[in-house]
Scaffold this motif. Structure first.
Motif, PDB file in Angstrom:
ATOM      1  N   ASP A 130       0.813  -1.211   0.000  1.00 40.41           N
ATOM      2  CA  ASP A 130       0.000   0.000   0.000  1.00 40.41           C
ATOM      3  C   ASP A 130       0.846   1.260   0.000  1.00 40.41           C
ATOM      4  N   LEU A 131       2.012   1.203   0.671  1.00 40.21           N
ATOM      5  CA  LEU A 131       2.877   2.376   0.761  1.00 40.21           C
ATOM      6  C   LEU A 131       3.900   2.452  -0.362  1.00 40.21           C
ATOM      7  N   GLY A 132       3.930   1.413  -1.225  1.00 39.60           N
ATOM      8  CA  GLY A 132       4.887   1.411  -2.329  1.00 39.60           C
ATOM      9  C   GLY A 132       6.317   1.211  -1.874  1.00 39.60           C
ATOM     10  N   ILE A 133       6.520   0.431  -0.824  1.00 39.99           N
ATOM     11  CA  ILE A 133       7.852   0.231  -0.247  1.00 39.99           C
ATOM     12  C   ILE A 133       8.358  -1.173  -0.588  1.00 39.99           C
ATOM     13  N   ASP A 134       9.632  -1.242  -1.005  1.00 38.92           N
ATOM     14  CA  ASP A 134      10.262  -2.524  -1.325  1.00 38.92           C
ATOM     15  C   ASP A 134      10.805  -3.142  -0.044  1.00 38.92           C
ATOM     16  N   LEU A 135      10.207  -4.276   0.380  1.00 39.47           N
ATOM     17  CA  LEU A 135      10.643  -4.928   1.608  1.00 39.47           C
ATOM     18  C   LEU A 135      12.086  -5.411   1.524  1.00 39.47           C
ATOM     19  N   ALA A 136      12.558  -5.711   0.310  1.00 42.39           N
ATOM     20  CA  ALA A 136      13.910  -6.247   0.168  1.00 42.39           C
ATOM     21  C   ALA A 136      14.965  -5.234   0.592  1.00 42.39           C
ATOM     22  N   GLY A 137      14.623  -3.960   0.603  1.00 44.94           N
ATOM     23  CA  GLY A 137      15.594  -2.940   0.979  1.00 44.94           C
ATOM     24  C   GLY A 137      15.531  -2.550   2.442  1.00 44.94           C
ATOM     25  N   ILE A 138      14.745  -3.278   3.244  1.00 43.96           N
ATOM     26  CA  ILE A 138      14.574  -2.944   4.655  1.00 43.96           C
ATOM     27  C   ILE A 138      15.318  -3.949   5.520  1.00 43.96           C
ATOM     28  N   SER A 139      16.014  -3.455   6.523  1.00 43.98           N
ATOM     29  CA  SER A 139      16.673  -4.321   7.505  1.00 43.98           C
ATOM     30  C   SER A 139      15.683  -4.627   8.616  1.00 43.98           C
ATOM     31  N   GLY A 140      15.331  -5.893   8.802  1.00 44.52           N
ATOM     32  CA  GLY A 140      14.310  -6.267   9.765  1.00 44.52           C
ATOM     33  C   GLY A 140      14.817  -6.264  11.195  1.00 44.52           C
ATOM     34  N   SER A 141      13.966  -5.852  12.107  1.00 44.03           N
ATOM     35  CA  SER A 141      14.324  -5.834  13.526  1.00 44.03           C
ATOM     36  C   SER A 141      13.614  -6.922  14.316  1.00 44.03           C
ATOM     37  N   GLY A 142      12.787  -7.742  13.639  1.00 42.04           N
ATOM     38  CA  GLY A 142      12.051  -8.791  14.316  1.00 42.04           C
ATOM     39  C   GLY A 142      12.858 -10.058  14.492  1.00 42.04           C
ATOM     40  N   PRO A 143      12.218 -11.126  14.998  1.00 47.58           N
ATOM     41  CA  PRO A 143      12.913 -12.405  15.190  1.00 47.58           C
ATOM     42  C   PRO A 143      13.483 -12.927  13.880  1.00 47.58           C
ATOM     43  N   ASN A 144      14.728 -13.408  13.929  1.00 46.59           N
ATOM     44  CA  ASN A 144      15.417 -13.959  12.754  1.00 46.59           C
ATOM     45  C   ASN A 144      15.511 -12.941  11.623  1.00 46.59           C
ATOM     46  N   GLY A 145      15.534 -11.655  11.979  1.00 49.00           N
ATOM     47  CA  GLY A 145      15.663 -10.630  10.956  1.00 49.00           C
ATOM     48  C   GLY A 145      14.389 -10.321  10.205  1.00 49.00           C
ATOM     49  N   SER A 146      13.223 -10.775  10.717  1.00 44.71           N
ATOM     50  CA  SER A 146      11.962 -10.518  10.027  1.00 44.71           C
ATOM     51  C   SER A 146      11.613  -9.036  10.102  1.00 44.71           C
ATOM     52  N   ILE A 147      10.881  -8.582   9.097  1.00 43.77           N
ATOM     53  CA  ILE A 147      10.504  -7.180   8.995  1.00 43.77           C
ATOM     54  C   ILE A 147       9.180  -6.966   9.707  1.00 43.77           C
ATOM     55  N   THR A 148       9.130  -5.959  10.571  1.00 43.29           N
ATOM     56  CA  THR A 148       7.931  -5.668  11.340  1.00 43.29           C
ATOM     57  C   THR A 148       7.199  -4.467  10.763  1.00 43.29           C
ATOM     58  N   ARG A 149       6.002  -4.231  11.280  1.00 51.00           N
ATOM     59  CA  ARG A 149       5.225  -3.063  10.862  1.00 51.00           C
ATOM     60  C   ARG A 149       5.978  -1.768  11.167  1.00 51.00           C
TER      61      ARG A 149
END
Length: 477
Positions: free
Chosen positions: A203-222
């Motif tokens: 919805d926001l037009g954001i590429d998840l692949a370019g985000i460093s996740g802070s969740g468990p096992n590096g998962s991306i959070t809201r």
């Protein structure tokens, strides 16, 4: 022995006959492990990740994202021995086996089909499954996104060469995707993000692949997605969104919303509904919750008014077991267990997961179960099994600032309790007007099973417990 095996869409829950491919987590040519998540599928009850049934190499993806697939239909083919002899030289039980490869004629290859263009302009496909036709239902987006075409198949008569065996896994994955959520060349595996997070990113037009996740096992959070959206360099979706076309929008009714609509219509026009209301002084209950929060064993537990309402309902159900029943044909089935449903509003629509055997839990166990249920629902990970078999439901509208409502019964249940907002209200207490914490309860019930007397007594007991929880437990136990 057949080397290439079909993996069919499994039965994901009671009464479910189909699911929609939300996101492929693997591509053709990928090497996968046993039980590795390979695809996200949305059903009428939940969005779930399906694990691989075998280890091996992805030989074929049958359906692109956005396609609705019937339970039992093949969704992926896995080569369980990618380093072995060519498929054609393996012993096959019949000509119809998936291990056999034939030339399917001059038909175009869709992304995900095994083989790709074969010599002579013909297409190599698995026997029994040619290229997909245009009849498949898809989402209005790049249907082929995330489904990579397979490398060209080696000639049938040529012996395998070691370099050819590893080529599919060494080919770089293109870094340009047709949709913002996808895999890039720098990723070692699929992006780890839950379905609601993926939807927010789209919805926001954001590429998840370019985000460093802070969740468990590096998962991306809201929060990770929102932090990127709020950054100065991030584009503003509201400004860059495509212009509106026309004055109306048509939204397909499917998934959870479709099942909810069908259930509500069936319930509303099958069971004769009656709704009663009761306004209650819950000041003592709110003080009891505060005392719980101060106890050492409860400091890590999220305690909300819903816990007290749930406990009150369970105590009242024990006193009036007929409320925990269902109408089945020519019989009334009284349940001597309580699977306590909690209506939850999610991004996918309204769902009602339930706590199994809630009546057998301690208050602390009930608190933990409710917290886990709500968290899982918000993350979009509620399983179909968790939404089946409910016997009594609570719906809370107080979080929206609403005082009460007239809820419709979930199918197979005879009563549902609605819990409204807790407000500071002038109230006559011990002969004087004081500011007290007050809420309004509503009880909808099936009048075929529960008459006005029983419904009134049940609601009265719920209210009495909330007015004086300690006294009620002592008097009724």
């Amino acid at each position: 022995m057949t080397r290439v095996k079909e993996f069919n869409l499994p039965d994901l829950g009671e009464g479910l006959t189909e699911g929609e491919i939300l996101k492929w987590l693997v591509n053709v040519g990928d090497t996968i492990e046993l039980n590795q998540p390979i695809v996200e599928v949305e059903t009428a009850k939940a969005a779930v990740e399906i694990p691989a049934k075998w280890a091996g190499q992805v030989a074929k993806i049958f359906h692109p994202e956005g396609t609705t697939v019937e339970v039992g239909a093949p969704i992926i083919a896995i080569d369980t021995d990618p380093g072995g002899a060519p498929v054609e030289s393996a012993a096959m039980p019949s000509a119809a086996s998936l291990a056999a490869v034939e030339i399917a004629g001059d038909q175009p290859v869709e992304p995900g089909m095994i083989g790709g263009p074969a010599p002579g302009g013909r297409t190599a496909v698995l026997v029994g499954y040619g290229p997909k036709t245009a009849a498949a239902k898809r989402r209005p987006r790049a249907a082929a996104a995330g489904v990579q075409p397979a490398p060209a198949a080696p000639p049938v008569a040529s012996p395998p060469v070691e370099a050819e065996r590893v080529a599919p896994t060494e080919d770089p994955v293109p870094t340009v995707q047709a949709e913002p959520v996808g895999r890039t060349g720098v990723q070692a595996g699929p992006v780890l993000a839950k379905p609601p997070v993926r939807k927010l990113a789209r919805d926001l037009g954001i590429d998840l692949a370019g985000i460093s996740g802070s969740g468990p096992n590096g998962s991306i959070t809201r929060d990770d997605v929102m932090s990127v959206s709020a950054a100065p360099a991030a584009p503003a979706p509201a400004v860059t969104a495509a212009p509106r076309v026309g004055r109306e929008e048509r939204i397909p009714v499917k998934g959870v919303r479709k099942l909810t609509a069908e259930n509500m219509v069936a319930s509303a026009f099958t069971a004769p509904h009656v709704t009663e209301f009761l306004t209650v002084d819950v000041t003592r209950s709110m003080k009891a919750l505060e005392r719980l929060k101060g106890k050492r064993d409860w400091r890590d537990v999220r305690v909300s008014p819903l816990l007290m309402v749930a406990k009150a309902a369970l105590v009242a159900l024990k006193r009036h077991p007929m409320v925990n029943s269902s109408w089945q044909g020519s019989e009334i089935v009284v349940k001597h267990y309580v699977n306590l449903g909690i209506a939850a509003a999610t991004e996918r629509g309204l769902i009602v997961p339930n706590v199994k055997d809630a009546d057998a839990l301690t208050t602390r166990e009930l608190a933990d179960a409710l917290n886990a249920l709500v968290t899982t629902a918000r993350e979009g990970k509620t399983s179909p099994a968790a939404m089946s078999g409910g016997t009594f439901t609570i719906t809370s509208v107080g979080m929206f600032g609403i005082d009460t409502g007239t809820p419709i019964l979930p199918p197979g249940e005879s009563a549902i309790l609605v819990f409204g907002a807790v407000r500071d209200t002038p109230w006559v207490h011990k002969g004087k007007i004081k500011i007290r914490q007050v809420t309004t309860l509503g009880l909808s019930f099936d009048h075929r099973i529960i008459d006005g007397e029983l419904g009134s007594k049940f609601l009265r007991d719920v209210g009495a417990f909330l007015e004086d929880p300690e006294g009620s437990l002592l008097a009724w136990s």
